[in-house]
Every structure is written in structure tokens, then in C-alpha cells.
Design a protein around this motif. Structure first.
Motif, PDB file in Angstrom:
ATOM      1  N   LYS A 171       0.829  -1.214   0.000  1.00 37.78           N
ATOM      2  CA  LYS A 171       0.000   0.000   0.000  1.00 37.78           C
ATOM      3  C   LYS A 171       0.863   1.263   0.000  1.00 37.78           C
ATOM      4  N   ARG A 172       0.218   2.406  -0.268  1.00 41.63           N
ATOM      5  CA  ARG A 172       0.959   3.669  -0.229  1.00 41.63           C
ATOM      6  C   ARG A 172       1.143   4.121   1.208  1.00 41.63           C
ATOM      7  N   THR A 200      11.105   3.239  -1.798  1.00 44.99           N
ATOM      8  CA  THR A 200       9.761   3.572  -2.294  1.00 44.99           C
ATOM      9  C   THR A 200       9.880   4.357  -3.596  1.00 44.99           C
TER      10      THR A 200
END
Ligand code: 4AD
Ligand code: MG
Length: 452
Positions: free
Chosen positions: A110-111, A127
Motif C-alpha cells: 500500500k501507499r 519507495t
């Protein structure tokens, strides 16, 4: 042949057998094979790996591959029938090099918020966003050197430990050994600190070599916990002999355009990501900076504009008071909507080394302000007249004996000269649209904050 993913995606050598290394972003299984998305940091894009059940380690390793694991894959590059990628790698072998336990590895599919990632400065370069910042920063750093070298500037490595407080603002970190036993027992024979700016030493070299620059870390022990201040940041400082404020401003504007253009042309994929997720309209804003003429006004005009604006500001506006960030941003975001250089500030607001103007009240200073950030460059023409400089230094409470080396530059072969400092992190913020300066330096340092 071992290749990086950016080369592979640029050249697409379909039909060739290649080896890549990287970290697993995601894995998805079908009945007969798995899709593994791998990123190696060379670019934003992942490479899709097809690993089928015939591989010897399929059941006990590949089908368990977790996000964050590092792998080495050898296989045939082929055109991808699926959507989202032109090519994919059909693995003939896939080795798990370093597993990442999905129970404890903090970067999941997920972000994550930038604030959360700030607590993981050692993992966040994995990331998309922080990896992209690192690539853009590196490219800009390289372009800074290219910009100056193309123009014949000589790079000077100015000292990190110094006994001169350039800005005279008392923001120097002190350097001590821990073995001092009495007052006056200094390693360097006198108090020393971490540099707040390489300017004074750069001036010595400008007055020998003409045009020089320094690009290094600088330190400020100021207690500002803002989105634009760090206790350790990098500064680019050119210094030019036989150059006045107009020439100085021209160089600062040219340099800003050059660096923004560099990011637009060599980091387009990364900027596209920021345009999508960090600041909508970023690319348009940056293209505007390259194309636009910048505006210049004097401090006195700026004060007049602010007073006539009818705006309620938090901080007062009157001639002799410093412009606050809200004032700077109002001027360049709302009044002019473009980068703006403010010149000729009251002498009382600026450090001792700035050249006194003929009005006896203002100095030949310039601050370049940009939308979203405010001050990105601070500079000036330097006071080259011995008596005036010594007078301003005494008035500022500076011991002239401590700075006799600096005064020598005015005693012997003094010349008009100018320079400025561009805050490198503020530049990276401006180019990436990152709202907080702690996102654009690998390991930020601020009051109460130095996690590793
Ligand atoms: O305006 P400043 O303090 O100017 C000087 O230090 C001059 N000696 C430079 C020179 O003329 N050679 O700092 C220059 C720039 C600012 O405009 C800002 O972009 C950045 O350095 N800066 C900071 N960036 C991050 N954190 C801080 N605490 C900063 N302080 C200044
Ligand atoms: Mg400044």
C-alpha cells in the motif's frame, strides 16, 4: 549479461538472455506461474518477471516471495502480451538472495504517508517517491558542476571546520574534542565551529582566480522547525571578481533555469510521478520557470506593494522590518506569479559583508524568491572598500583581529565582487514539489531529529 532495468527498458533487447538484480515489489500467482514485479532503483519502472512452476525452487521459494526480498533473475527478455509493459523477463532461474519477513518488513504494497516514511530514513529510498527524489537530486548535483565548469568557474573545497562566522548570526555549532579541561583550551587554539557558509573563503579565491564556486554541506544551529529549514544542508556558492549585483542576479537566474531544465529533460519519468502524486501541475510550473522572464523589485518597492495590498498579514510590514515568508510568498505567488528577485535591503537587516549603497541606508543585496518556497537564493555584492567594511564589522561587534585575513583581501588588490548561495535542498523541493524539506535530503537533521 548483468544489466540494470533502466537500460533494459530503454534498449529492449528482445530475444537476449540477461541477468538482473533487484527487490521484489509485488508477487501475484496464477495456477501455473507467478508474476513478480522487481525494482532495482535504476528507474521508477519495475520489470515484470514470469516465473513458472517448472522452476526447481518454485513451490518452496518463488511462491512465497515477499515484498522487499532481494533476488537475482536470469532469463529471456520477450515482448509482453499483457497490459502495462512492453517487455517481460521469462525466468530460467530465480534466486532468493535476501528474504524480507512480511510480518515485520514495514514497507508493504500500500501507499505510505511521507510522514510515516520519515521515521524510516534507511528504508524509504526503496519507495517510488523517495527513490525518485534521490535520482533527481543526484542529477541536479551533477548539473551544478556542469553549469559552472562550462562557464570556466573553478571549484573550491572550502573548509567545513572554521573559525569565521560568515553570517554573524551566532548560529554556528561549536567543535570541541571533549578533552578540553579549561576555558581557552581549544584544539585549534581558538573557538571553532561548523561552517554556516563557504562564502568568506570563496571570496579569497575569487580575488585570485576570478570566478569560483563551492558546493558543500553547511550547518546552522538555529531552532527552526519548519518545512524549509534543516540544521545540515548543502549550499552552492559562486563568487565572482569584477562583478556587480546585476551580473550576480543574472547568474542566479540563469542557473535556476538551467537546473530546472536539466530536471525536465533528464528526469522526466520521475517528475511525472511527482506531477501525479505530489503536486498537480508541477510540470507546467517548471516549464513556466524555464520560459519566463523573472521579475526584479527593490525591497522598498516590495514594502510599498505589501502595504498597499490591503492584505492582513500575521507579521507587520514596515520599512526596516524583514520580509517574512508570508510576505515573500504573497509577492511571488499572487502579485507576480513567477520567480522574483528582491534587491537593496536595509543594511540593518543584512550581514556585515554586503556592499553599502550610495543612499547610506541600503545594501546591494538580493534574495531570489520562488513560488511555493519563498527564498531560494540569498546573495550580494560584497563591500570591497576597506574603511566601510571595517566600520560595519566593528558596528556588528566583530573583532577585527580575528578577521584580519578577510580584511587583507581589501588591503591588497581589492576589487568589486559578488556572489550568492543557492540552498540545494530548497532547489530539490522546488523541482520535485515536495512540501517538506525533510523529504529531499537522505538523512535530515533538525532540532530534536537525527535518527541515524
Ligand atoms: O541567505 P543565506 O543565509 O546566505 C548565505 O549564507 C550567504 N553567505 C550566501 C552567499 O552569498 N554566498 O543562505 C543562502 C541560501 C538561502 O537562500 C536558502 O536557500 C538556503 O541557503 N538556506 C537553508 N536551507 C535549508 N535550511 C536552512 N536552515 C537554510 N538556511 C539557508
Ligand atoms: Mg538569506
Amino acid at each position: 549479461m548483468k544489466v540494470r532495468i533502466n537500460q533494459l527498458l530503454a534498449n529492449k533487447p528482445v530475444g537476449e538472455t540477461v541477468t538482473i538484480n533487484g527487490w521484489v515489489r509485488t508477487r501475484r500467482d496464477t495456477g501455473a506461474f507467478s508474476f513478480v514485479e522487481v525494482n532495482d532503483g535504476s528507474c521508477l519502472a519495475n520489470l515484470q518477471i514470469i516465473a513458472d512452476a517448472a522452476l526447481a525452487n518454485y513451490e518452496h521459494e518463488i511462491r512465497l516471495l515477499a515484498t522487499g526480498s532481494s533476488i537475482q533473475v536470469t532469463g529471456l527478455l520477450r515482448e509482453s502480451p499483457g497490459k502495462g509493459q512492453d517487455v517481460e523477463l521469462q525466468a530460467s532461474s530465480l534466486a532468493l538472495l535476501g528474504p524480507a519477513d512480511p510480518e515485520s518488513y514495514p514497507l508493504q504494497k500500500k501507499r505510505h504517508s511521507l510522514e510515516f516514511l520519515r521515521e524510516l530514513t534507511h528504508l524509504r529510498p526503496r519507495t517510488n517517491a523517495l527513490g525518485a527524489v534521490a535520482r533527481v537530486r543526484s542529477r541536479l548535483s551533477f548539473a551544478v558542476h556542469r553549469f559552472f565548469q562550462e562557464r570556466g568557474f573553478v571549484q573550491i573545497h572550502t573548509p567545513i571546520i572554521t573559525t569565521s562566522d560568515c553570517e554573524g548570526a551566532g548560529e554556528m555549532f561549536q567543535v570541541i574534542t571533549g578533552r578540553e579541561t579549561s576555558v581557552g583550551d581549544h584544539f585549534f587554539g581558538r573557538p571553532a565551529g561548523l561552517t554556516v557558509s563557504g562564502q568568506l573563503q570563496a571570496e579569497a579565491f575569487a580575488l585570485a582566480l576570478g570566478n569560483v564556486y563551492t558546493f558543500g554541506p553547511t550547518f546552522r544551529a538555529e531552532n527552526s522547525n519548519t518545512s524549509r529549514h534543516l540544521a545540515e544542508f548543502w549550499m552552492i556558492e559562486p563568487e565572482m571578481a569584477f562583478c556587480d549585483l546585476a551580473g550576480n542576479r543574472q547568474l542566479a537566474e540563469e542557473m535556476l533555469r538551467y537546473l530546472v531544465n536539466e530536471a525536465l529533460t533528464s528526469c522526466s519519468d520521475d517528475l511525472l510521478l511527482f506531477d501525479q502524486f505530489i503536486e498537480k501541475g508541477l510540470l507546467k510550473r517548471l516549464q513556466g520557470v524555464v520560459a519566463q522572464e523573472f521579475v526584479q523589485i527593490s525591497y522598498s518597492e516590495a514594502v510599498e506593494r505589501l502595504q498597499k495590498s490591503g492584505r492582513q498579514f500575521t507579521y507587520p510590514v514596515s520599512w526596516g522590518l524583514d520580509l517574512q515568508s508570508e510576505h515573500e510568498r504573497y509577492l511571488c505567488e499572487e502579485v507576480f506569479a513567477c520567480p522574483l528577485t528582491v534587491t537593496d535591503y536595509p543594511a540593518s537587516l543584512k550581514p556585515f559583508y554586503m556592499r553599502l549603497n550610495d543612499d547610506g541606508k541600503t545594501v546591494a543585496a538580493m534574495d531570489l524568491l520562488v513560488p511555493g518556497i519563498g527564498e531560494i537564493v540569498g546573495g550580494s555584492q560584497r563591500e570591497e572598500r576597506y574603511d566601510l567594511l571595517a566600520g560595519r564589522m566593528s558596528a556588528a561587534g566583530i573583532d577585527l583581529d580575528d578577521y584580519s585575513w578577510y580584511l587583507d583581501l581589501r588591503r591588497y588588490g581589492s576589487a568589486p565582487h559578488s556572489g550568492f548561495g543557492l540552498g540545494f535542498e530548497r532547489l530539490v523541493q522546488f523541482v520535485t514539489g515536495m512540501g517538506n524539506i525533510r523529504e529531499v535530503i537522505a538523512f535530515p537533521r533538525a532540532p530534536g531529529y537525527a535518527p541515524c
